[in-house]
Design a protein around this motif. Structure first.
Motif, PDB file in Angstrom:
ATOM      1  N   ARG A  29       3.226 -12.200   0.144  1.00  0.00           N
ATOM      2  CA  ARG A  29       2.599 -11.009  -0.437  1.00  0.00           C
ATOM      3  C   ARG A  29       3.187 -10.710  -1.803  1.00  0.00           C
ATOM      4  O   ARG A  29       2.459 -10.506  -2.784  1.00  0.00           O
ATOM      5  CB  ARG A  29       2.796  -9.813   0.508  1.00  0.00           C
ATOM      6  CG  ARG A  29       2.259  -8.518  -0.029  1.00  0.00           C
ATOM      7  CD  ARG A  29       2.503  -7.354   0.919  1.00  0.00           C
ATOM      8  NE  ARG A  29       2.011  -6.122   0.322  1.00  0.00           N
ATOM      9  CZ  ARG A  29       2.686  -5.407  -0.576  1.00  0.00           C
ATOM     10  NH1 ARG A  29       3.880  -5.792  -0.980  1.00  0.00           N
ATOM     11  NH2 ARG A  29       2.147  -4.315  -1.099  1.00  0.00           N
ATOM     12  N   ALA A  30       4.524 -10.653  -1.885  1.00  0.00           N
ATOM     13  CA  ALA A  30       5.197 -10.284  -3.139  1.00  0.00           C
ATOM     14  C   ALA A  30       4.899 -11.295  -4.240  1.00  0.00           C
ATOM     15  O   ALA A  30       4.551 -10.923  -5.371  1.00  0.00           O
ATOM     16  CB  ALA A  30       6.704 -10.189  -2.893  1.00  0.00           C
ATOM     17  N   GLN A  31       4.988 -12.572  -3.898  1.00  0.00           N
ATOM     18  CA  GLN A  31       4.795 -13.586  -4.939  1.00  0.00           C
ATOM     19  C   GLN A  31       3.346 -13.625  -5.400  1.00  0.00           C
ATOM     20  O   GLN A  31       3.062 -13.747  -6.601  1.00  0.00           O
ATOM     21  CB  GLN A  31       5.283 -14.953  -4.438  1.00  0.00           C
ATOM     22  CG  GLN A  31       6.800 -14.955  -4.210  1.00  0.00           C
ATOM     23  CD  GLN A  31       7.388 -16.328  -3.956  1.00  0.00           C
ATOM     24  OE1 GLN A  31       6.842 -17.336  -4.384  1.00  0.00           O
ATOM     25  NE2 GLN A  31       8.522 -16.368  -3.276  1.00  0.00           N
ATOM     26  N   ALA A  32       2.400 -13.482  -4.456  1.00  0.00           N
ATOM     27  CA  ALA A  32       0.984 -13.509  -4.846  1.00  0.00           C
ATOM     28  C   ALA A  32       0.661 -12.326  -5.774  1.00  0.00           C
ATOM     29  O   ALA A  32      -0.006 -12.489  -6.804  1.00  0.00           O
ATOM     30  CB  ALA A  32       0.102 -13.465  -3.603  1.00  0.00           C
ATOM     31  N   LEU A  33       1.145 -11.141  -5.430  1.00  0.00           N
ATOM     32  CA  LEU A  33       0.845  -9.960  -6.255  1.00  0.00           C
ATOM     33  C   LEU A  33       1.530 -10.061  -7.621  1.00  0.00           C
ATOM     34  O   LEU A  33       0.927  -9.726  -8.655  1.00  0.00           O
ATOM     35  CB  LEU A  33       1.287  -8.688  -5.524  1.00  0.00           C
ATOM     36  CG  LEU A  33       0.452  -8.318  -4.286  1.00  0.00           C
ATOM     37  CD1 LEU A  33       1.104  -7.185  -3.503  1.00  0.00           C
ATOM     38  CD2 LEU A  33      -0.975  -7.942  -4.675  1.00  0.00           C
ATOM     39  N   ASN A  34       2.775 -10.530  -7.642  1.00  0.00           N
ATOM     40  CA  ASN A  34       3.469 -10.662  -8.922  1.00  0.00           C
ATOM     41  C   ASN A  34       2.782 -11.698  -9.819  1.00  0.00           C
ATOM     42  O   ASN A  34       2.623 -11.475 -11.028  1.00  0.00           O
ATOM     43  CB  ASN A  34       4.942 -11.045  -8.705  1.00  0.00           C
ATOM     44  CG  ASN A  34       5.755  -9.912  -8.091  1.00  0.00           C
ATOM     45  OD1 ASN A  34       5.207  -8.858  -7.776  1.00  0.00           O
ATOM     46  ND2 ASN A  34       7.048 -10.122  -7.919  1.00  0.00           N
ATOM     47  N   ARG A 136       8.943  -7.518  -5.015  1.00  0.00           N
ATOM     48  CA  ARG A 136       7.757  -6.803  -5.500  1.00  0.00           C
ATOM     49  C   ARG A 136       8.147  -5.468  -6.158  1.00  0.00           C
ATOM     50  O   ARG A 136       7.665  -5.141  -7.234  1.00  0.00           O
ATOM     51  CB  ARG A 136       6.781  -6.560  -4.338  1.00  0.00           C
ATOM     52  CG  ARG A 136       5.522  -5.800  -4.716  1.00  0.00           C
ATOM     53  CD  ARG A 136       4.684  -6.547  -5.724  1.00  0.00           C
ATOM     54  NE  ARG A 136       3.469  -5.818  -6.088  1.00  0.00           N
ATOM     55  CZ  ARG A 136       2.801  -6.025  -7.209  1.00  0.00           C
ATOM     56  NH1 ARG A 136       3.184  -6.926  -8.090  1.00  0.00           N
ATOM     57  NH2 ARG A 136       1.701  -5.345  -7.476  1.00  0.00           N
ATOM     58  N   SER A 137       9.018  -4.709  -5.496  1.00  0.00           N
ATOM     59  CA  SER A 137       9.324  -3.381  -6.064  1.00  0.00           C
ATOM     60  C   SER A 137      10.083  -3.519  -7.384  1.00  0.00           C
ATOM     61  O   SER A 137       9.860  -2.750  -8.322  1.00  0.00           O
ATOM     62  CB  SER A 137      10.061  -2.485  -5.059  1.00  0.00           C
ATOM     63  OG  SER A 137      11.301  -3.018  -4.748  1.00  0.00           O
ATOM     64  N   LEU A 138      10.957  -4.524  -7.488  1.00  0.00           N
ATOM     65  CA  LEU A 138      11.647  -4.744  -8.775  1.00  0.00           C
ATOM     66  C   LEU A 138      10.641  -5.109  -9.861  1.00  0.00           C
ATOM     67  O   LEU A 138      10.720  -4.619 -10.992  1.00  0.00           O
ATOM     68  CB  LEU A 138      12.690  -5.869  -8.628  1.00  0.00           C
ATOM     69  CG  LEU A 138      13.981  -5.475  -7.905  1.00  0.00           C
ATOM     70  CD1 LEU A 138      14.789  -6.709  -7.522  1.00  0.00           C
ATOM     71  CD2 LEU A 138      14.835  -4.534  -8.760  1.00  0.00           C
ATOM     72  N   TYR A 139       9.685  -5.965  -9.519  1.00  0.00           N
ATOM     73  CA  TYR A 139       8.671  -6.376 -10.492  1.00  0.00           C
ATOM     74  C   TYR A 139       7.916  -5.154 -11.018  1.00  0.00           C
ATOM     75  O   TYR A 139       7.692  -4.999 -12.222  1.00  0.00           O
ATOM     76  CB  TYR A 139       7.694  -7.365  -9.838  1.00  0.00           C
ATOM     77  CG  TYR A 139       6.659  -7.906 -10.781  1.00  0.00           C
ATOM     78  CD1 TYR A 139       6.852  -9.103 -11.447  1.00  0.00           C
ATOM     79  CD2 TYR A 139       5.466  -7.198 -11.030  1.00  0.00           C
ATOM     80  CE1 TYR A 139       5.895  -9.605 -12.331  1.00  0.00           C
ATOM     81  CE2 TYR A 139       4.514  -7.686 -11.913  1.00  0.00           C
ATOM     82  CZ  TYR A 139       4.732  -8.893 -12.551  1.00  0.00           C
ATOM     83  OH  TYR A 139       3.793  -9.370 -13.434  1.00  0.00           O
ATOM     84  N   GLY A 171       8.513 -12.876 -11.801  1.00  0.00           N
ATOM     85  CA  GLY A 171       9.414 -11.826 -12.304  1.00  0.00           C
ATOM     86  C   GLY A 171      10.895 -12.178 -12.260  1.00  0.00           C
ATOM     87  O   GLY A 171      11.729 -11.385 -12.703  1.00  0.00           O
ATOM     88  N   CYS A 172      11.225 -13.369 -11.766  1.00  0.00           N
ATOM     89  CA  CYS A 172      12.651 -13.687 -11.616  1.00  0.00           C
ATOM     90  C   CYS A 172      13.328 -14.013 -12.941  1.00  0.00           C
ATOM     91  O   CYS A 172      14.557 -13.873 -13.065  1.00  0.00           O
ATOM     92  CB  CYS A 172      12.830 -14.830 -10.622  1.00  0.00           C
ATOM     93  SG  CYS A 172      12.302 -14.357  -8.953  1.00  0.00           S
TER      94      CYS A 172
END
Ligand SMILES: NC(=O)c1ccc[n+]([C@@H]2O[C@H](COP(=O)([O-])OP(=O)(O)OC[C@H]3O[C@@H](n4cnc5c(N)ncnc54)[C@H](OP(=O)(O)O)[C@@H]3O)[C@@H](O)[C@H]2O)c1
Length: 323
Positions: A29-34, A136-139, A171-172
């Protein structure tokens, strides 16, 4: 150690390319949205009949069946649970485009031979060092999470640049990307899970709680002392390092830590840690994980049920419901 950040990384290798994310759980989820928010063409590949499709589409992402997502993609990232990778890879092997890239966020399945990628593929690792929820939240806050990157197979000569562009897109690169290998990342991560943060630390908290309760201290106070303060020390270590944390606490706590810490974490603990590392490297854990999945996760189910029944959890519920 080289730490690469956004300014060092070319985003072009992913421009005009499609990324298929297989799995929409913690990392998927996080990687797809970012990726989507970084302007990457992304499709989420799901199993037939997956109830998750509704959630993915509600988030504004495109979904497809795993095989269709894979055959349409230049980079396919395996973000289903590690123990499913062997079967999942067998399912997609013939659908992967010639010369495509295959990505992972953990080195386990390649390091321990659960996946043996075709020789024409680039095989890359971008492993964020933390959960997808935080990624995700950091992004969204304009920040990033440190990640480790590696190349296992460089069939096209572009594997490194694709890995770095991917790390940047999730975002990394805002925090830093550190070079490693699949083997080093897998072994260090599995060691930590067993012997340090996720395995040993909770057991230390439980042992401390049970010792105080057995010594006549109320469960509520035992919980606050042994479990409730963990967040405080984690934040201090994050901000100042371990030496800085020790300097920041009271002299009483600092002297107590000096006298007690090495008494509890003694040479016997270090010897058992070395045993864990040797067993991880020999593949014992990967074998147990595979067997656990094949038999329907009996140990994980029993442990979850046992954990929920413990006094410590009842105290947690009580304290939590009052806050
Ligand atoms: N969790 C973390 O914090 C973390 C951190 C760093 C790296 N990683 C790595 O990231 C990868 C994913 O871990 P995760 O914890 O994010 O996994 P997860 O949350 O358990 O993944 C769940 C997702 O995988 C899908 N899935 C499960 N079995 C599948 C199969 N056989 N075929 C296709 N899809 C399947 C599920 O599909 P449905 O939606 O249909 O149920 C769901 O969307 C792993 O390699 C892990 O080591 C995880």
């Amino acid at each position: 150690m080289e730490m690469l950040r956004d300014a060092d990384i070319d985003s072009a290798p992913l421009e005009s390319k499609r990324v298929a994310i297989l799995g929409y759980g913690n990392q998927g989820r996080a990687q797809a949205l970012n990726l989507r928010d970084s302007g990457i063409d992304v499709v989420v590949g799901l199993r037939g009949g997956s109830g998750t499709a509704v959630e993915v589409e509600a988030a504004g992402l495109r979904t497809a069946l795993v095989e269709d997502a894979v055959s349409s993609a230049d980079l396919v990232v395996m973000l289903a649970p590690d123990e499913t990778h062997s079967a999942l890879y067998r399912e997609i092997e013939t659908k992967l485009r010639y010369g495509a890239a295959l990505g992972f966020s953990h080195g386990l399945s390649v390091r321990f031979g659960l996946v043996k990628p075709r020789p024409d593929l680039d095989v890359i690792l971008v492993a964020p060092k933390g959960p997808g929820t935080a990624l995700r939240s950091l992004y969204l806050q304009g920040k990033g999470m440190i990640a480790v990157w590696a190349v296992e197979q460089d069939a096209t000569g572009c594997a490194k640049s694709v890995a770095l562009a991917y790390g940047r897109a999730i975002g990394c690169g805002r925090a830093g990307l550190i070079a490693s290998t699949f083997a080093e990342e897998a072994e260090a991560d599995l060691f930590n899970e067993q012997a340090v943060v996720w395995g040993a630390v909770p057991e230390l908290l439980i042992a401390g709680f049970e010792t105080l309760v057995a010594g006549g201290v109320s469960p509520e106070l035992a919980y606050l002392e042994c479990v409730g303060e963990l967040k405080l020390i984690a934040e201090l270590i994050e901000e100042r390092g371990i030496a800085g944390m020790r300097e920041a606490i009271s002299n009483t706590a600092e002297l107590g830590a000096l006298l007690g810490g090495r008494r509890i974490i003694d040479d016997g603990v270090r010897e058992r840690m070395a045993e864990v590392l040797a067993e991880v490297r020999a593949g014992n854990f990967a074998e147990q994980l595979t067997n656990e999945e094949l038999s329907g996760y009996p140990r994980l189910r029993n442990a979850r049920e046992f954990g929920r029944r413990q006094l410590l959890e009842q105290v947690f519920e009580q304290l939590h419901s009052r806050s």
